[in-house]
Design a protein around this motif. Structure first.
Motif, PDB file in Angstrom:
ATOM      1  N   LEU A 280       2.608   3.226 -14.950  1.00  0.00           N
ATOM      2  CA  LEU A 280       1.891   2.409 -13.967  1.00  0.00           C
ATOM      3  C   LEU A 280       0.696   3.177 -13.403  1.00  0.00           C
ATOM      4  O   LEU A 280      -0.378   2.604 -13.198  1.00  0.00           O
ATOM      5  CB  LEU A 280       2.841   1.980 -12.838  1.00  0.00           C
ATOM      6  CG  LEU A 280       2.270   1.024 -11.790  1.00  0.00           C
ATOM      7  CD1 LEU A 280       1.767  -0.266 -12.432  1.00  0.00           C
ATOM      8  CD2 LEU A 280       3.306   0.725 -10.721  1.00  0.00           C
ATOM      9  N   PHE A 281       0.868   4.490 -13.196  1.00  0.00           N
ATOM     10  CA  PHE A 281      -0.250   5.310 -12.727  1.00  0.00           C
ATOM     11  C   PHE A 281      -1.380   5.303 -13.747  1.00  0.00           C
ATOM     12  O   PHE A 281      -2.562   5.279 -13.379  1.00  0.00           O
ATOM     13  CB  PHE A 281       0.214   6.750 -12.456  1.00  0.00           C
ATOM     14  CG  PHE A 281      -0.925   7.700 -12.234  1.00  0.00           C
ATOM     15  CD1 PHE A 281      -1.705   7.608 -11.075  1.00  0.00           C
ATOM     16  CD2 PHE A 281      -1.235   8.684 -13.167  1.00  0.00           C
ATOM     17  CE1 PHE A 281      -2.762   8.490 -10.875  1.00  0.00           C
ATOM     18  CE2 PHE A 281      -2.286   9.553 -12.971  1.00  0.00           C
ATOM     19  CZ  PHE A 281      -3.053   9.459 -11.822  1.00  0.00           C
ATOM     20  N   ALA A 282      -1.030   5.283 -15.047  1.00  0.00           N
ATOM     21  CA  ALA A 282      -2.063   5.241 -16.095  1.00  0.00           C
ATOM     22  C   ALA A 282      -2.911   3.973 -15.976  1.00  0.00           C
ATOM     23  O   ALA A 282      -4.097   3.974 -16.329  1.00  0.00           O
ATOM     24  CB  ALA A 282      -1.416   5.336 -17.478  1.00  0.00           C
ATOM     25  N   LEU A 283      -2.336   2.893 -15.457  1.00  0.00           N
ATOM     26  CA  LEU A 283      -3.072   1.641 -15.282  1.00  0.00           C
ATOM     27  C   LEU A 283      -3.862   1.598 -13.968  1.00  0.00           C
ATOM     28  O   LEU A 283      -5.005   1.159 -13.934  1.00  0.00           O
ATOM     29  CB  LEU A 283      -2.104   0.452 -15.317  1.00  0.00           C
ATOM     30  CG  LEU A 283      -1.425   0.175 -16.658  1.00  0.00           C
ATOM     31  CD1 LEU A 283      -0.352  -0.898 -16.483  1.00  0.00           C
ATOM     32  CD2 LEU A 283      -2.452  -0.252 -17.695  1.00  0.00           C
ATOM     33  N   LEU A 284      -3.241   2.053 -12.884  1.00  0.00           N
ATOM     34  CA  LEU A 284      -3.854   1.913 -11.560  1.00  0.00           C
ATOM     35  C   LEU A 284      -4.699   3.096 -11.132  1.00  0.00           C
ATOM     36  O   LEU A 284      -5.669   2.925 -10.385  1.00  0.00           O
ATOM     37  CB  LEU A 284      -2.757   1.673 -10.495  1.00  0.00           C
ATOM     38  CG  LEU A 284      -1.829   0.474 -10.687  1.00  0.00           C
ATOM     39  CD1 LEU A 284      -0.866   0.355  -9.514  1.00  0.00           C
ATOM     40  CD2 LEU A 284      -2.625  -0.811 -10.856  1.00  0.00           C
ATOM     41  N   GLY A 285      -4.321   4.302 -11.571  1.00  0.00           N
ATOM     42  CA  GLY A 285      -5.030   5.496 -11.105  1.00  0.00           C
ATOM     43  C   GLY A 285      -4.907   5.611  -9.592  1.00  0.00           C
ATOM     44  O   GLY A 285      -3.882   5.258  -9.008  1.00  0.00           O
ATOM     45  N   THR A 286      -5.956   6.086  -8.945  1.00  0.00           N
ATOM     46  CA  THR A 286      -5.944   6.231  -7.484  1.00  0.00           C
ATOM     47  C   THR A 286      -6.830   5.177  -6.811  1.00  0.00           C
ATOM     48  O   THR A 286      -7.314   5.378  -5.700  1.00  0.00           O
ATOM     49  CB  THR A 286      -6.411   7.646  -7.077  1.00  0.00           C
ATOM     50  OG1 THR A 286      -7.717   7.865  -7.630  1.00  0.00           O
ATOM     51  CG2 THR A 286      -5.456   8.711  -7.564  1.00  0.00           C
TER      52      THR A 286
ATOM     53  N   GLY B 128       0.786  -1.227   0.000  1.00  0.00           N
ATOM     54  CA  GLY B 128       0.000   0.000   0.000  1.00  0.00           C
ATOM     55  C   GLY B 128       0.819   1.278   0.000  1.00  0.00           C
ATOM     56  O   GLY B 128       0.304   2.341   0.333  1.00  0.00           O
ATOM     57  N   GLN B 129       2.089   1.191  -0.377  1.00  0.00           N
ATOM     58  CA  GLN B 129       2.923   2.392  -0.335  1.00  0.00           C
ATOM     59  C   GLN B 129       2.493   3.398  -1.407  1.00  0.00           C
ATOM     60  O   GLN B 129       1.940   3.057  -2.438  1.00  0.00           O
ATOM     61  CB  GLN B 129       4.414   2.044  -0.447  1.00  0.00           C
ATOM     62  CG  GLN B 129       4.830   1.269  -1.667  1.00  0.00           C
ATOM     63  CD  GLN B 129       4.793  -0.234  -1.444  1.00  0.00           C
ATOM     64  OE1 GLN B 129       3.781  -0.773  -1.014  1.00  0.00           O
ATOM     65  NE2 GLN B 129       5.870  -0.911  -1.755  1.00  0.00           N
ATOM     66  N   ILE B 130       2.778   4.654  -1.127  1.00  0.00           N
ATOM     67  CA  ILE B 130       2.449   5.764  -2.036  1.00  0.00           C
ATOM     68  C   ILE B 130       3.644   6.009  -2.958  1.00  0.00           C
ATOM     69  O   ILE B 130       4.786   6.092  -2.507  1.00  0.00           O
ATOM     70  CB  ILE B 130       2.117   7.037  -1.227  1.00  0.00           C
ATOM     71  CG1 ILE B 130       0.910   6.784  -0.303  1.00  0.00           C
ATOM     72  CG2 ILE B 130       1.828   8.205  -2.159  1.00  0.00           C
ATOM     73  CD1 ILE B 130      -0.360   6.371  -1.023  1.00  0.00           C
ATOM     74  N   MET B 131       3.347   6.107  -4.277  1.00  0.00           N
ATOM     75  CA  MET B 131       4.389   6.243  -5.295  1.00  0.00           C
ATOM     76  C   MET B 131       4.268   7.595  -5.999  1.00  0.00           C
ATOM     77  O   MET B 131       3.193   8.208  -6.030  1.00  0.00           O
ATOM     78  CB  MET B 131       4.254   5.114  -6.318  1.00  0.00           C
ATOM     79  CG  MET B 131       4.184   3.714  -5.722  1.00  0.00           C
ATOM     80  SD  MET B 131       5.693   3.201  -4.930  1.00  0.00           S
ATOM     81  CE  MET B 131       6.697   2.832  -6.362  1.00  0.00           C
ATOM     82  N   SER B 132       5.358   8.012  -6.623  1.00  0.00           N
ATOM     83  CA  SER B 132       5.383   9.271  -7.364  1.00  0.00           C
ATOM     84  C   SER B 132       4.871   9.048  -8.792  1.00  0.00           C
ATOM     85  O   SER B 132       5.351   8.151  -9.501  1.00  0.00           O
ATOM     86  CB  SER B 132       6.819   9.816  -7.408  1.00  0.00           C
ATOM     87  OG  SER B 132       6.928  10.855  -8.357  1.00  0.00           O
ATOM     88  N   ILE B 133       3.917   9.865  -9.207  1.00  0.00           N
ATOM     89  CA  ILE B 133       3.375   9.752 -10.572  1.00  0.00           C
ATOM     90  C   ILE B 133       4.453  10.084 -11.598  1.00  0.00           C
ATOM     91  O   ILE B 133       4.580   9.411 -12.626  1.00  0.00           O
ATOM     92  CB  ILE B 133       2.151  10.680 -10.753  1.00  0.00           C
ATOM     93  CG1 ILE B 133       0.992  10.182  -9.890  1.00  0.00           C
ATOM     94  CG2 ILE B 133       1.737  10.762 -12.219  1.00  0.00           C
ATOM     95  CD1 ILE B 133      -0.226  11.091  -9.911  1.00  0.00           C
ATOM     96  N   SER B 134       5.263  11.092 -11.316  1.00  0.00           N
ATOM     97  CA  SER B 134       6.285  11.495 -12.286  1.00  0.00           C
ATOM     98  C   SER B 134       7.317  10.392 -12.507  1.00  0.00           C
ATOM     99  O   SER B 134       7.889  10.274 -13.589  1.00  0.00           O
ATOM    100  CB  SER B 134       6.983  12.786 -11.826  1.00  0.00           C
ATOM    101  OG  SER B 134       7.627  12.580 -10.586  1.00  0.00           O
TER     102      SER B 134
ATOM    103  N   PHE C 221       0.187   8.205  -6.312  1.00  0.00           N
ATOM    104  CA  PHE C 221      -0.806   7.134  -6.419  1.00  0.00           C
ATOM    105  C   PHE C 221      -0.359   5.995  -5.507  1.00  0.00           C
ATOM    106  O   PHE C 221       0.802   5.935  -5.086  1.00  0.00           O
ATOM    107  CB  PHE C 221      -0.970   6.665  -7.870  1.00  0.00           C
ATOM    108  CG  PHE C 221       0.215   5.912  -8.424  1.00  0.00           C
ATOM    109  CD1 PHE C 221       0.204   4.525  -8.524  1.00  0.00           C
ATOM    110  CD2 PHE C 221       1.356   6.591  -8.854  1.00  0.00           C
ATOM    111  CE1 PHE C 221       1.294   3.832  -9.041  1.00  0.00           C
ATOM    112  CE2 PHE C 221       2.448   5.911  -9.363  1.00  0.00           C
ATOM    113  CZ  PHE C 221       2.422   4.524  -9.459  1.00  0.00           C
ATOM    114  N   GLY C 222      -1.275   5.090  -5.168  1.00  0.00           N
ATOM    115  CA  GLY C 222      -0.956   4.022  -4.231  1.00  0.00           C
ATOM    116  C   GLY C 222      -0.869   2.664  -4.908  1.00  0.00           C
ATOM    117  O   GLY C 222      -1.502   2.414  -5.939  1.00  0.00           O
ATOM    118  N   LEU C 223      -0.072   1.797  -4.313  1.00  0.00           N
ATOM    119  CA  LEU C 223       0.000   0.402  -4.748  1.00  0.00           C
ATOM    120  C   LEU C 223      -0.979  -0.426  -3.900  1.00  0.00           C
ATOM    121  O   LEU C 223      -1.345  -0.026  -2.800  1.00  0.00           O
ATOM    122  CB  LEU C 223       1.430  -0.134  -4.568  1.00  0.00           C
ATOM    123  CG  LEU C 223       2.523   0.542  -5.404  1.00  0.00           C
ATOM    124  CD1 LEU C 223       3.870  -0.131  -5.137  1.00  0.00           C
ATOM    125  CD2 LEU C 223       2.184   0.524  -6.884  1.00  0.00           C
ATOM    126  N   PRO C 224      -1.393  -1.578  -4.404  1.00  0.00           N
ATOM    127  CA  PRO C 224      -2.297  -2.424  -3.608  1.00  0.00           C
ATOM    128  C   PRO C 224      -1.654  -2.816  -2.281  1.00  0.00           C
ATOM    129  O   PRO C 224      -0.441  -3.001  -2.200  1.00  0.00           O
ATOM    130  CB  PRO C 224      -2.508  -3.665  -4.487  1.00  0.00           C
ATOM    131  CG  PRO C 224      -2.090  -3.265  -5.858  1.00  0.00           C
ATOM    132  CD  PRO C 224      -1.071  -2.189  -5.699  1.00  0.00           C
TER     133      PRO C 224
END
Length: 195
Positions: free
Chosen positions: A36-42, A25-31, A52-55
């Motif tokens: 990956l952000f394009a796939l997962l979103g928020t 569940g860690q928070i990642m940088s979109i930049s 954005f966050g990881l599962p």
């Protein structure tokens, strides 16, 4: 190994391989991870502007999205459930308990039966030998003739009670047996295309 970006896999070792991250569940940088952000979103957290966050699969059982026959729908990122619950009167099924094994014994003490001597022995009078005064009759039974057994005069017996809950009220575990593994997500890889 070529995998789709965003693939979640289990590993038997305790670290995320290169280009993978633990599903914590860690928070990642979109930049830094814009594909990956394009796939997962928020769906799994983050503000959608810079992060954005990881599962997060810590103490979680993965469940497929959608719904099957007779099942409630599940959406991506939805979390629910608990590791333990406390049983209360509100979440127990409606049920009753039977009151059993109750015995009542009554003893009647006559202070001076000879002072209440009336008539001759009948169904509603008891023959009583009063100490020092000879035999006599005391009207200690009710006038409810035909009652079986004949009740004592002025005495009524009503037995009632409540079975109260017992226990310590502590939470109880409801988790299935489990085995801990390393769930990791691919940060890079092949960008998946839709069918």
């Amino acid at each position: 190994m070529d995998v789709y970006m965003g693939t979640v896999m289990t590993f038997a070792f305790n670290f995320a391989p290169s280009n993978w991250a633990l599903c914590n569940g860690q928070i990642m940088s979109i930049s830094q991870y814009n594909a990956l952000f394009a796939l997962l979103g928020t769906v799994y957290g983050g503000n959608g502007q810079q992060t954005f966050g990881l599962p997060n699969l810590q103490s979680r059982l993965p469940v497929c999205q959608g719904s099957g026959p007779g099942l409630t729908p599940r959406v991506m990122g939805e979390v629910s459930g608990a590791e333990q619950v406390t049983a209360t009167l509100n979440n127990l099924p409606n049920h009753t308990h039977t009151l059993a094994g109750l015995t009542a014994t009554t003893t009647v003490q006559l202070a001076n039966p000879a002072s209440n001597v009336v008539g001759t022995p009948t169904a509603t009078n008891a023959y009583i030998g009063a100490s020092g005064t000879g035999p006599g009759l005391a009207n200690i039974y009710s006038d409810a003739q035909g009652a079986s057994p004949v009740p004592l005069k002025g005495a009524a017996t009503t037995i009632s009670g409540t079975i109260t809950p017992t226990g310590n009220g502590l939470p109880m575990p409801i988790m299935n047996p489990y085995l801990v593994l390393n769930f990791s997500i691919a940060l890079n890889g092949i960008f998946p295309s839709r069918n």
